[in-house]
Design an enzyme around this catalytic site. Structure first.
Site, PDB file in Angstrom:
ATOM      1  N   HIS A   9      58.697 135.692  33.918  1.00 37.50           N
ATOM      2  CA  HIS A   9      58.828 134.609  32.945  1.00 37.50           C
ATOM      3  C   HIS A   9      58.379 135.051  31.556  1.00 37.50           C
ATOM      4  O   HIS A   9      57.583 135.976  31.386  1.00 37.50           O
ATOM      5  CB  HIS A   9      58.011 133.389  33.389  1.00 37.50           C
ATOM      6  CG  HIS A   9      56.542 133.632  33.461  1.00 37.50           C
ATOM      7  ND1 HIS A   9      55.725 133.673  32.354  1.00 37.50           N
ATOM      8  CD2 HIS A   9      55.730 133.864  34.520  1.00 37.50           C
ATOM      9  CE1 HIS A   9      54.489 133.899  32.720  1.00 37.50           C
ATOM     10  NE2 HIS A   9      54.458 134.027  34.032  1.00 37.50           N
ATOM     11  N   ASN A  15      49.179 132.547  28.613  1.00 36.25           N
ATOM     12  CA  ASN A  15      49.270 133.966  28.259  1.00 36.25           C
ATOM     13  C   ASN A  15      48.874 134.139  26.800  1.00 36.25           C
ATOM     14  O   ASN A  15      48.113 135.047  26.441  1.00 36.25           O
ATOM     15  CB  ASN A  15      50.696 134.499  28.431  1.00 36.25           C
ATOM     16  CG  ASN A  15      51.140 134.614  29.865  1.00 36.25           C
ATOM     17  OD1 ASN A  15      52.334 134.522  30.143  1.00 36.25           O
ATOM     18  ND2 ASN A  15      50.227 134.824  30.809  1.00 36.25           N
ATOM     19  N   ARG A  60      56.909 127.534  34.086  1.00 33.77           N
ATOM     20  CA  ARG A  60      57.212 128.666  33.220  1.00 33.77           C
ATOM     21  C   ARG A  60      58.284 129.589  33.811  1.00 33.77           C
ATOM     22  O   ARG A  60      59.048 130.208  33.074  1.00 33.77           O
ATOM     23  CB  ARG A  60      55.936 129.450  32.889  1.00 33.77           C
ATOM     24  CG  ARG A  60      55.166 129.988  34.089  1.00 33.77           C
ATOM     25  CD  ARG A  60      53.783 130.415  33.631  1.00 33.77           C
ATOM     26  NE  ARG A  60      52.975 131.089  34.646  1.00 33.77           N
ATOM     27  CZ  ARG A  60      52.205 130.472  35.532  1.00 33.77           C
ATOM     28  NH1 ARG A  60      52.152 129.146  35.541  1.00 33.77           N
ATOM     29  NH2 ARG A  60      51.484 131.169  36.397  1.00 33.77           N
ATOM     30  N   GLU A  87      53.085 132.741  41.128  1.00 33.22           N
ATOM     31  CA  GLU A  87      52.131 133.768  40.722  1.00 33.22           C
ATOM     32  C   GLU A  87      51.010 133.844  41.755  1.00 33.22           C
ATOM     33  O   GLU A  87      50.789 132.895  42.522  1.00 33.22           O
ATOM     34  CB  GLU A  87      51.559 133.404  39.338  1.00 33.22           C
ATOM     35  CG  GLU A  87      50.465 134.307  38.797  1.00 33.22           C
ATOM     36  CD  GLU A  87      50.900 135.746  38.626  1.00 33.22           C
ATOM     37  OE1 GLU A  87      51.155 136.410  39.654  1.00 33.22           O
ATOM     38  OE2 GLU A  87      50.944 136.222  37.477  1.00 33.22           O
ATOM     39  N   TYR A  90      44.551 133.116  41.208  1.00 36.48           N
ATOM     40  CA  TYR A  90      43.405 133.873  40.697  1.00 36.48           C
ATOM     41  C   TYR A  90      42.055 133.278  41.094  1.00 36.48           C
ATOM     42  O   TYR A  90      41.018 133.681  40.553  1.00 36.48           O
ATOM     43  CB  TYR A  90      43.493 133.999  39.181  1.00 36.48           C
ATOM     44  CG  TYR A  90      44.361 135.140  38.721  1.00 36.48           C
ATOM     45  CD1 TYR A  90      43.940 136.463  38.826  1.00 36.48           C
ATOM     46  CD2 TYR A  90      45.619 134.907  38.166  1.00 36.48           C
ATOM     47  CE1 TYR A  90      44.736 137.517  38.405  1.00 36.48           C
ATOM     48  CE2 TYR A  90      46.419 135.951  37.744  1.00 36.48           C
ATOM     49  CZ  TYR A  90      45.972 137.253  37.869  1.00 36.48           C
ATOM     50  OH  TYR A  90      46.766 138.297  37.450  1.00 36.48           O
ATOM     51  N   HIS A 189      56.976 135.716  38.578  1.00 34.80           N
ATOM     52  CA  HIS A 189      55.723 135.982  37.882  1.00 34.80           C
ATOM     53  C   HIS A 189      55.319 137.451  38.015  1.00 34.80           C
ATOM     54  O   HIS A 189      55.803 138.157  38.905  1.00 34.80           O
ATOM     55  CB  HIS A 189      54.635 135.079  38.452  1.00 34.80           C
ATOM     56  CG  HIS A 189      55.027 133.630  38.433  1.00 34.80           C
ATOM     57  ND1 HIS A 189      54.667 132.770  37.429  1.00 34.80           N
ATOM     58  CD2 HIS A 189      55.781 132.905  39.288  1.00 34.80           C
ATOM     59  CE1 HIS A 189      55.177 131.564  37.662  1.00 34.80           C
ATOM     60  NE2 HIS A 189      55.862 131.628  38.791  1.00 34.80           N
TER      61      HIS A 189
END
Length: 237
Positions: A9, A15, A60, A87, A90, A189
């Site tokens: 993306h 970002n 996204r 993605e 995290y 991602h």
């Protein structure tokens, strides 16, 4: 001979702010929109015509796919969305500033969390442990995950775990399309695509640390009948 195209993306709002994004749903920045459109222009110039498109359930990636296909004149291409192309999650790093995380834990440790194959980031303790950043949190109870078995929703992932959830979807859907000779585009991602590239290119656990996938820069694989890679081309490189 089928073609498989991977598109990371365009730049997201987070970002641009240097924040860990993961499963938190953010939009493309203005730069990200331009990158998505440029990806489509490169595909049009390359002359790739698609039969099927896949993307994640995150905004996204979805909007990147739409901008790219529209620019390529192929917005009509059938598409399917799956959380398995999201993605990597995290964990407790989501929403944190990457530079501040490096100051807290050290550059080397944060680099290992971001790029290594099998090292997990600090995990959330439970699904309710969310840190709100600019009005956004990890949407564990979002409607888009209603059909996902509760225990499969992650509290944090490394690339190994990401590959383990991407691969079943690849085998069940994408691989079958490619075996039928269809040209497929995946807008997803950085890490879900790194995981898929690791599988396709047979990249070692150590070497995957160095693989970067640029925003909005299509990777075109020409595949043989057995789906081995005959050639790889990075458009706009």
């Amino acid at each position: 001979m089928a073609k498989l195209v991977l598109i990371r993306h365009g730049q997201s709002e987070w970002n641009a702010l240097n924040l860990f994004n993961g499963w938190i749903d953010t939009k493309l920045s203005d730069k990200g929109i331009d990158q998505a459109k440029q990806a489509g222009a490169l595909l049009k110039e390359e002359g790739v015509v698609f039969d099927q498109a896949y993307t994640s359930v995150l905004t996204r990636a979805i909007t990147t796919l739409h901008y790219a296909l529209e620019e390529a004149g192929q917005l009509y291409v059938p598409e399917e969305k799956s959380w398995r192309l999201n993605e990597r999650h995290y964990g407790a790093l989501q929403g944190q500033n990457k530079a501040e995380a490096a100051e807290k834990w050290g550059d080397d440790q944060v680099h290992i969390w971001r790029r290594s194959y099998d090292v997990l980031p600090p995990l959330l303790e439970n699904y309710e442990e969310t840190v709100e950043v600019q009005g956004k949190t990890y949407p564990a109870f979002d409607a888009r995950y209603a059909d996902v078995p509760f225990g499969e929703l992650p509290l944090g992932e490394n690339l190994k775990v990401t590959l383990e959830r991407v691969l079943p979807f690849y085998e069940a859907k994408i691989k079958k399309d490619l075996e039928e000779g269809k040209n497929v585009v995946i807008a997803a991602h950085g890490n879900s695509l790194r995981a898929l590239a690791k599988h396709l290119e047979k990249i070692s656990d150590d070497d995957i640390l160095n693989l970067e996938i640029a925003n909005g820069q299509p990777i075109v694989y020409d595949l043989a009948d057995d789906l081995s890679i005959k050639s790889k081309k990075m458009l706009g490189a």
